[in-house]
Design a protein around this motif. Structure first.
Motif, PDB file in Angstrom:
ATOM      1  N   ASP A 105     -27.799 108.880  12.281  1.00 38.83           N
ATOM      2  CA  ASP A 105     -27.950 108.137  11.026  1.00 38.83           C
ATOM      3  C   ASP A 105     -26.801 107.136  10.914  1.00 38.83           C
ATOM      4  O   ASP A 105     -25.805 107.241  11.626  1.00 38.83           O
ATOM      5  CB  ASP A 105     -27.887 109.094   9.830  1.00 38.83           C
ATOM      6  CG  ASP A 105     -29.035 110.095   9.825  1.00 38.83           C
ATOM      7  OD1 ASP A 105     -30.067 109.820  10.473  1.00 38.83           O
ATOM      8  OD2 ASP A 105     -28.889 111.157   9.183  1.00 38.83           O
ATOM      9  N   GLY A 106     -26.929 106.177   9.987  1.00 41.56           N
ATOM     10  CA  GLY A 106     -25.901 105.150   9.843  1.00 41.56           C
ATOM     11  C   GLY A 106     -25.093 105.315   8.566  1.00 41.56           C
ATOM     12  O   GLY A 106     -25.541 105.938   7.599  1.00 41.56           O
ATOM     13  N   LEU A 107     -23.885 104.773   8.598  1.00 40.02           N
ATOM     14  CA  LEU A 107     -23.057 104.699   7.391  1.00 40.02           C
ATOM     15  C   LEU A 107     -22.513 103.288   7.276  1.00 40.02           C
ATOM     16  O   LEU A 107     -21.866 102.782   8.193  1.00 40.02           O
ATOM     17  CB  LEU A 107     -21.872 105.683   7.485  1.00 40.02           C
ATOM     18  CG  LEU A 107     -20.758 105.451   6.457  1.00 40.02           C
ATOM     19  CD1 LEU A 107     -21.251 105.741   5.030  1.00 40.02           C
ATOM     20  CD2 LEU A 107     -19.529 106.316   6.765  1.00 40.02           C
ATOM     21  N   TYR A 108     -22.796 102.643   6.140  1.00 42.90           N
ATOM     22  CA  TYR A 108     -22.230 101.321   5.887  1.00 42.90           C
ATOM     23  C   TYR A 108     -21.266 101.425   4.717  1.00 42.90           C
ATOM     24  O   TYR A 108     -21.611 101.951   3.656  1.00 42.90           O
ATOM     25  CB  TYR A 108     -23.337 100.302   5.573  1.00 42.90           C
ATOM     26  CG  TYR A 108     -22.746  98.979   5.163  1.00 42.90           C
ATOM     27  CD1 TYR A 108     -22.258  98.093   6.128  1.00 42.90           C
ATOM     28  CD2 TYR A 108     -22.608  98.633   3.814  1.00 42.90           C
ATOM     29  CE1 TYR A 108     -21.646  96.904   5.757  1.00 42.90           C
ATOM     30  CE2 TYR A 108     -22.008  97.444   3.435  1.00 42.90           C
ATOM     31  CZ  TYR A 108     -21.531  96.587   4.410  1.00 42.90           C
ATOM     32  OH  TYR A 108     -20.927  95.414   4.043  1.00 42.90           O
ATOM     33  N   LEU A 109     -20.051 100.925   4.903  1.00 40.76           N
ATOM     34  CA  LEU A 109     -19.071 100.922   3.814  1.00 40.76           C
ATOM     35  C   LEU A 109     -18.984  99.509   3.240  1.00 40.76           C
ATOM     36  O   LEU A 109     -18.665  98.560   3.969  1.00 40.76           O
ATOM     37  CB  LEU A 109     -17.687 101.331   4.335  1.00 40.76           C
ATOM     38  CG  LEU A 109     -17.547 102.764   4.859  1.00 40.76           C
ATOM     39  CD1 LEU A 109     -16.187 102.952   5.510  1.00 40.76           C
ATOM     40  CD2 LEU A 109     -17.732 103.771   3.719  1.00 40.76           C
ATOM     41  N   GLY A 110     -19.266  99.382   1.942  1.00 36.62           N
ATOM     42  CA  GLY A 110     -19.155  98.079   1.283  1.00 36.62           C
ATOM     43  C   GLY A 110     -17.700  97.842   0.914  1.00 36.62           C
ATOM     44  O   GLY A 110     -17.137  98.556   0.082  1.00 36.62           O
TER      45      GLY A 110
END
Ligand code: AMP
Ligand code: FES
Ligand code: ZN
Ligand code: ZN
Length: 318
Positions: free
Chosen positions: A75-80
């Motif tokens: 799965d992916g994790l994007y940090l804004g």
């Protein structure tokens, strides 16, 4: 130049490997090699859950693409990070760097039917990275140190909170060689001891892996283009002039006259470290880690970890 595998016209020439491949064979070769590295360094297995930290750049999106093609559960994790609006710190960053990288990452996930976690630092802690950097007075006018600190803290927290077995980042050979160059110039033994393709899980710390650490940056660019992956071309507007960039340029100059020097530099380091030729493995700092009084993540100093100290300086309740 002809493809080594089929004899057709080659589209990627890898001087360091004395090998050229056509597009089709190149996009097969990259996952095959990645699989080799994952096994060689015992990064993770197909039964484990992997969290890929995706920035919207070519490396991390390609990494996600490769792991999924290889059949891993990723799965992916994007940090804004909020590197968008112009602030006094960010002249010239009106491009909406974070917004654009979020859009690209979310579209990639959607197109491929993948699960993406999105965590926005401003929503979580009240301020974007440039603002946090400004009000915590860390980083001498550049947010990169607060940004790095925050990314490491949040990636670790989220990987653990969500029960992933490993956290994968898109660091490539150029990144790793530049870090190694810097650590060597400073003979920073602690960093050198910790640098490698895998950082094992420890009390409070998720396992960290870098499956692309043996690929040249230009190989990853070629892969992303050959696979038709849309990625953000711009570097972070703050990256310019960073020491890391200078090290990369220096290594590229060496590489131009001696193809393969970057790979040898990194691989010989890993070998020497594994064989105990570099340092006597001193007791690692981890045995002296304490949980941070606020967030519970491990820290070497008693009291607060550096992330919580940064928040405190910025007067943000964590
Ligand atoms: P950098 O520190 O920007 O060179 O990025 C190194 C790696 O950290 C990338 O390949 C990603 O895996 C991860 N990364 C960087 N920025 C982000 C972000 N905003 N969200 C999630 N992962 C990130
Ligand atoms: Fe963090 Fe540039 S300051 S990505
Ligand atoms: Zn071919
Ligand atoms: Zn803390």
């Amino acid at each position: 130049m002809k493809c080594k595998k089929c004899g057709e016209k080659a589209s990627v020439n890898m001087r360091q490997h004395r090998m050229a491949l056509c597009r089709d064979h190149f996009i097969e070769w990259i996952p095959e090699q990645t699989e080799r590295f994952i096994r060689k360094y015992r990064m993770f297995t197909r039964d484990e859950r992997i969290l890929v930290a995706v920035s919207g750049g070519k490396d991390s999106l390609s990494l996600w693409d490769i792991l999924v093609r290889l059949g891993y559960n990723a799965d992916g994790l994007y940090l804004g990070l909020g590197i968008d609006a112009p602030t006094s710190l960010s002249a010239g960053s009106e491009i909406g760097y974070s917004e654009e990288s979020h859009r690209i990452t979310a579209e990639f996930a959607q197109k491929n039917g993948l699960k993406l976690h999105v965590v926005d630092i401003e929503k979580e802690y009240g301020h974007s990275i440039p603002v946090l950097s400004q009000i915590s007075h860390r980083g001498f006018g550049k947010p990169c140190s607060v940004c790095g600190l925050t990314k490491r803290h949040e990636m670790n927290r989220i990987a653990r909170d969500l029960g992933y077995d490993a956290l994968a980042t898109g660091h490539n050979l150029d990144d790793e060689a530049a870090v190694l160059f810097g650590n060597t110039l400073n003979w920073d033994a602690d960093y050198l001891l910790r640098q490698g393709p895998v950082l094992p899980e420890a009390e409070g710390l998720a396992r960290k892996v870098k499956p692309l650490c043996r690929f040249y940056e230009r190989e990853m660019t070629a892969y992303a283009i050959a696979r038709g992956i849309e990625y953000i071309y711009d570097e972070c507007p703050f990256a310019e002039g960073a020491t890391q960039v200078f090290y990369k340029e220096t290594l590229n100059r060496l590489e131009n006259t001696r193809p393969g020097v970057k790979l040898t530099f990194y691989l010989r380091f890993l070998e020497a470290k594994q064989n105990g030729e570099l340092f006597v493995e001193k007791e690692t700092a981890q045995t002296h880690l304490h949980p941070c009084e606020k967030c519970g993540q491990p820290t070497s100093a008693p009291g607060l970890c550096s992330f919580c100290r940064m928040l405190e300086k910025a007067s943000v309740p964590s």
